[in-house]
Design a protein around this motif. Sequence first.
Motif, PDB file in Angstrom:
ATOM      1  N   TYR A 152      15.515   0.832  -0.683  1.00 36.12           N
ATOM      2  CA  TYR A 152      14.147   0.752  -1.191  1.00 36.12           C
ATOM      3  C   TYR A 152      13.990  -0.451  -2.105  1.00 36.12           C
ATOM      4  CZ  TYR A 152      14.088   5.557   0.462  1.00 36.12           C
ATOM      5  OH  TYR A 152      14.189   6.677   1.239  1.00 36.12           O
ATOM      6  N   LEU A 153      12.861  -1.112  -1.962  1.00 34.08           N
ATOM      7  CA  LEU A 153      12.510  -2.255  -2.787  1.00 34.08           C
ATOM      8  C   LEU A 153      11.194  -1.974  -3.481  1.00 34.08           C
ATOM      9  CD1 LEU A 153      13.240  -5.392  -3.355  1.00 34.08           C
ATOM     10  CD2 LEU A 153      11.368  -5.824  -1.744  1.00 34.08           C
ATOM     11  N   ARG A 154      11.173  -2.111  -4.798  1.00 33.77           N
ATOM     12  CA  ARG A 154       9.917  -1.952  -5.525  1.00 33.77           C
ATOM     13  C   ARG A 154       9.298  -3.321  -5.775  1.00 33.77           C
ATOM     14  NH1 ARG A 154       8.606   0.268 -11.679  1.00 33.77           N
ATOM     15  NH2 ARG A 154       6.354  -0.073 -11.488  1.00 33.77           N
ATOM     16  N   VAL A 155       8.005  -3.444  -5.484  1.00 36.34           N
ATOM     17  CA  VAL A 155       7.250  -4.670  -5.732  1.00 36.34           C
ATOM     18  C   VAL A 155       6.343  -4.430  -6.936  1.00 36.34           C
ATOM     19  CG1 VAL A 155       5.638  -6.359  -4.788  1.00 36.34           C
ATOM     20  CG2 VAL A 155       7.315  -5.256  -3.282  1.00 36.34           C
ATOM     21  N   PHE A 156       6.496  -5.257  -7.961  1.00 39.76           N
ATOM     22  CA  PHE A 156       5.746  -5.048  -9.194  1.00 39.76           C
ATOM     23  C   PHE A 156       4.338  -5.626  -9.086  1.00 39.76           C
ATOM     24  CE2 PHE A 156      10.136  -4.673 -10.514  1.00 39.76           C
ATOM     25  CZ  PHE A 156      10.095  -3.577 -11.358  1.00 39.76           C
ATOM     26  N   PRO A 157       3.402  -5.101  -9.868  1.00 46.79           N
ATOM     27  CA  PRO A 157       2.003  -5.571  -9.790  1.00 46.79           C
ATOM     28  C   PRO A 157       1.883  -7.051 -10.122  1.00 46.79           C
ATOM     29  CG  PRO A 157       2.157  -3.515 -11.040  1.00 46.79           C
ATOM     30  CD  PRO A 157       3.571  -3.988 -10.823  1.00 46.79           C
ATOM     31  N   TYR A 158       0.910  -7.680  -9.492  1.00 45.75           N
ATOM     32  CA  TYR A 158       0.635  -9.100  -9.736  1.00 45.75           C
ATOM     33  C   TYR A 158      -0.864  -9.312  -9.616  1.00 45.75           C
ATOM     34  CZ  TYR A 158       1.121 -14.173  -9.537  1.00 45.75           C
ATOM     35  OH  TYR A 158       1.037 -15.511  -9.802  1.00 45.75           O
ATOM     36  N   TYR A 201      -3.951   6.655 -13.918  1.00 42.99           N
ATOM     37  CA  TYR A 201      -2.925   6.472 -12.901  1.00 42.99           C
ATOM     38  C   TYR A 201      -2.706   4.997 -12.622  1.00 42.99           C
ATOM     39  CZ  TYR A 201      -2.847  11.428 -11.635  1.00 42.99           C
ATOM     40  OH  TYR A 201      -2.689  12.792 -11.655  1.00 42.99           O
ATOM     41  N   GLU A 202      -1.493   4.659 -12.261  1.00 44.54           N
ATOM     42  CA  GLU A 202      -1.178   3.348 -11.722  1.00 44.54           C
ATOM     43  C   GLU A 202      -0.418   3.555 -10.419  1.00 44.54           C
ATOM     44  OE1 GLU A 202       1.404   1.081 -14.177  1.00 44.54           O
ATOM     45  OE2 GLU A 202       3.055   2.535 -14.099  1.00 44.54           O
ATOM     46  N   HIS A 203      -0.497   2.596  -9.532  1.00 44.94           N
ATOM     47  CA  HIS A 203       0.186   2.719  -8.248  1.00 44.94           C
ATOM     48  C   HIS A 203       1.482   1.918  -8.267  1.00 44.94           C
ATOM     49  CE1 HIS A 203      -3.616   4.371  -6.793  1.00 44.94           C
ATOM     50  NE2 HIS A 203      -2.940   4.806  -5.749  1.00 44.94           N
ATOM     51  N   HIS A 204       2.549   2.544  -7.756  1.00 48.43           N
ATOM     52  CA  HIS A 204       3.823   1.871  -7.578  1.00 48.43           C
ATOM     53  C   HIS A 204       3.988   1.556  -6.090  1.00 48.43           C
ATOM     54  CE1 HIS A 204       6.043   3.141 -11.497  1.00 48.43           C
ATOM     55  NE2 HIS A 204       4.788   2.780 -11.718  1.00 48.43           N
ATOM     56  N   HIS A 205       4.438   0.336  -5.812  1.00 45.68           N
ATOM     57  CA  HIS A 205       4.496  -0.152  -4.430  1.00 45.68           C
ATOM     58  C   HIS A 205       5.950  -0.345  -4.012  1.00 45.68           C
ATOM     59  CE1 HIS A 205       0.126  -1.060  -4.455  1.00 45.68           C
ATOM     60  NE2 HIS A 205       0.355  -1.229  -5.750  1.00 45.68           N
ATOM     61  N   TYR A 206       6.268   0.148  -2.810  1.00 44.20           N
ATOM     62  CA  TYR A 206       7.654   0.135  -2.336  1.00 44.20           C
ATOM     63  C   TYR A 206       7.721  -0.279  -0.867  1.00 44.20           C
ATOM     64  CZ  TYR A 206       8.531   3.045  -6.454  1.00 44.20           C
ATOM     65  OH  TYR A 206       8.601   3.535  -7.731  1.00 44.20           O
ATOM     66  N   PHE A 207       8.873  -0.869  -0.508  1.00 40.74           N
ATOM     67  CA  PHE A 207       9.259  -1.024   0.888  1.00 40.74           C
ATOM     68  C   PHE A 207      10.431  -0.091   1.151  1.00 40.74           C
ATOM     69  CE2 PHE A 207       6.960  -5.024   0.720  1.00 40.74           C
ATOM     70  CZ  PHE A 207       6.371  -5.058   1.979  1.00 40.74           C
ATOM     71  N   ILE A 261       6.201 -13.190  -7.368  1.00 39.81           N
ATOM     72  CA  ILE A 261       6.007 -11.755  -7.585  1.00 39.81           C
ATOM     73  C   ILE A 261       7.369 -11.098  -7.789  1.00 39.81           C
ATOM     74  CG2 ILE A 261       5.117  -9.605  -6.608  1.00 39.81           C
ATOM     75  CD1 ILE A 261       3.158 -11.265  -4.983  1.00 39.81           C
ATOM     76  N   ASP A 262       7.518 -10.366  -8.877  1.00 36.31           N
ATOM     77  CA  ASP A 262       8.792  -9.707  -9.175  1.00 36.31           C
ATOM     78  C   ASP A 262       9.013  -8.511  -8.250  1.00 36.31           C
ATOM     79  OD1 ASP A 262       9.416 -11.439 -11.241  1.00 36.31           O
ATOM     80  OD2 ASP A 262       8.377 -10.224 -12.739  1.00 36.31           O
ATOM     81  N   ALA A 263      10.257  -8.307  -7.877  1.00 36.61           N
ATOM     82  CA  ALA A 263      10.646  -7.160  -7.050  1.00 36.61           C
ATOM     83  C   ALA A 263      12.072  -6.789  -7.401  1.00 36.61           C
ATOM     84  CB  ALA A 263      10.525  -7.490  -5.569  1.00 36.61           C
ATOM     85  N   GLU A 264      12.441  -5.526  -7.187  1.00 37.49           N
ATOM     86  CA  GLU A 264      13.804  -5.094  -7.476  1.00 37.49           C
ATOM     87  C   GLU A 264      14.284  -4.120  -6.411  1.00 37.49           C
ATOM     88  OE1 GLU A 264      14.351  -2.943 -11.084  1.00 37.49           O
ATOM     89  OE2 GLU A 264      13.010  -1.295 -10.512  1.00 37.49           O
ATOM     90  N   ILE A 265      15.567  -4.216  -6.098  1.00 39.55           N
ATOM     91  CA  ILE A 265      16.206  -3.268  -5.188  1.00 39.55           C
ATOM     92  C   ILE A 265      16.591  -2.035  -5.992  1.00 39.55           C
ATOM     93  CG2 ILE A 265      18.173  -2.887  -3.652  1.00 39.55           C
ATOM     94  CD1 ILE A 265      18.215  -5.942  -3.196  1.00 39.55           C
ATOM     95  N   LEU A 266      16.182  -0.873  -5.530  1.00 42.16           N
ATOM     96  CA  LEU A 266      16.418   0.341  -6.298  1.00 42.16           C
ATOM     97  C   LEU A 266      17.884   0.746  -6.268  1.00 42.16           C
ATOM     98  CD1 LEU A 266      13.363   2.640  -5.497  1.00 42.16           C
ATOM     99  CD2 LEU A 266      13.545   0.712  -7.068  1.00 42.16           C
ATOM    100  N   ASN A 267      18.387   1.130  -7.436  1.00 39.53           N
ATOM    101  CA  ASN A 267      19.722   1.695  -7.505  1.00 39.53           C
ATOM    102  C   ASN A 267      19.634   3.214  -7.393  1.00 39.53           C
ATOM    103  OD1 ASN A 267      18.902   2.654 -10.033  1.00 39.53           O
ATOM    104  ND2 ASN A 267      19.830   0.922 -11.120  1.00 39.53           N
ATOM    105  N   GLU A 268      20.755   3.878  -7.576  1.00 39.13           N
ATOM    106  CA  GLU A 268      20.809   5.326  -7.370  1.00 39.13           C
ATOM    107  C   GLU A 268      19.818   6.067  -8.266  1.00 39.13           C
ATOM    108  OE1 GLU A 268      24.159   8.801  -8.097  1.00 39.13           O
ATOM    109  OE2 GLU A 268      24.777   6.878  -7.235  1.00 39.13           O
TER     110      GLU A 268
END
Length: 207
Positions: free
Chosen positions: A39-45, A125-131, A164-171
């Motif tokens: 999973y990859l999280r894409v941060f708001p921009y 609410y805010e939306h979190h975006h993932y791949f 645009i910042d993004a991070e690979i999710l850890n456990e």
Amino acid sequence: MSKSKQIVNERELTANQFTNVKDIKGNFLFSKDGYLFGYLRVFPYNLDLLAIDERRIRTQNLSLSFEGDRKDFDYCAFPRELDLDDYKNYLKKQYQGELSNYGKRQILAIMIRQAAELSSSGENYEHHHYFKIWARAEKNINDTKKELLTRLEEFKQRYSGVGIDAEILNETEIFKLCNLFTNSQQVSFMSLADNPVITPIPMIKDY
């Protein structure tokens, strides 16, 4: 077996039996049917901060980076309820300590009212975006992990390449995502250490 009997049995399944999850370890979720998920999280921009031409260029560059890559990934967004208590407490302290500047005190009073209205309106609410990216586990599981991690890095680079910042999710973050998928109110402050009794319900693989 009759259809009614089958329905009864499905209703008696536990959450762990119903979901398609075998384990969550490292950067991966392991499914019972032989797949690995990353999973990859894409941060708001905020694109509105850019000039129209710059906005168009970045959008086109990001779109082109996905050209030819249409396999084994999903994009999803989940709403998460914001915990505004700390923010409201901060504003109150600022208001109580601001005795000399009447104008600043009035602005803080307005901000306090707006925060209270937002909390009670149900719209905080805010939306979190993932791949979600997956691959079938081969005999050599390390090869599958390497392949999946490479794809996750490629997706991350696509977004970082346009600022645009993004991070690979850890456990830990994957567990939080599972909580977010099922309970938006708990993910802000609930972790494995906080509540080891409750097992999060991970995402089910789509077919």
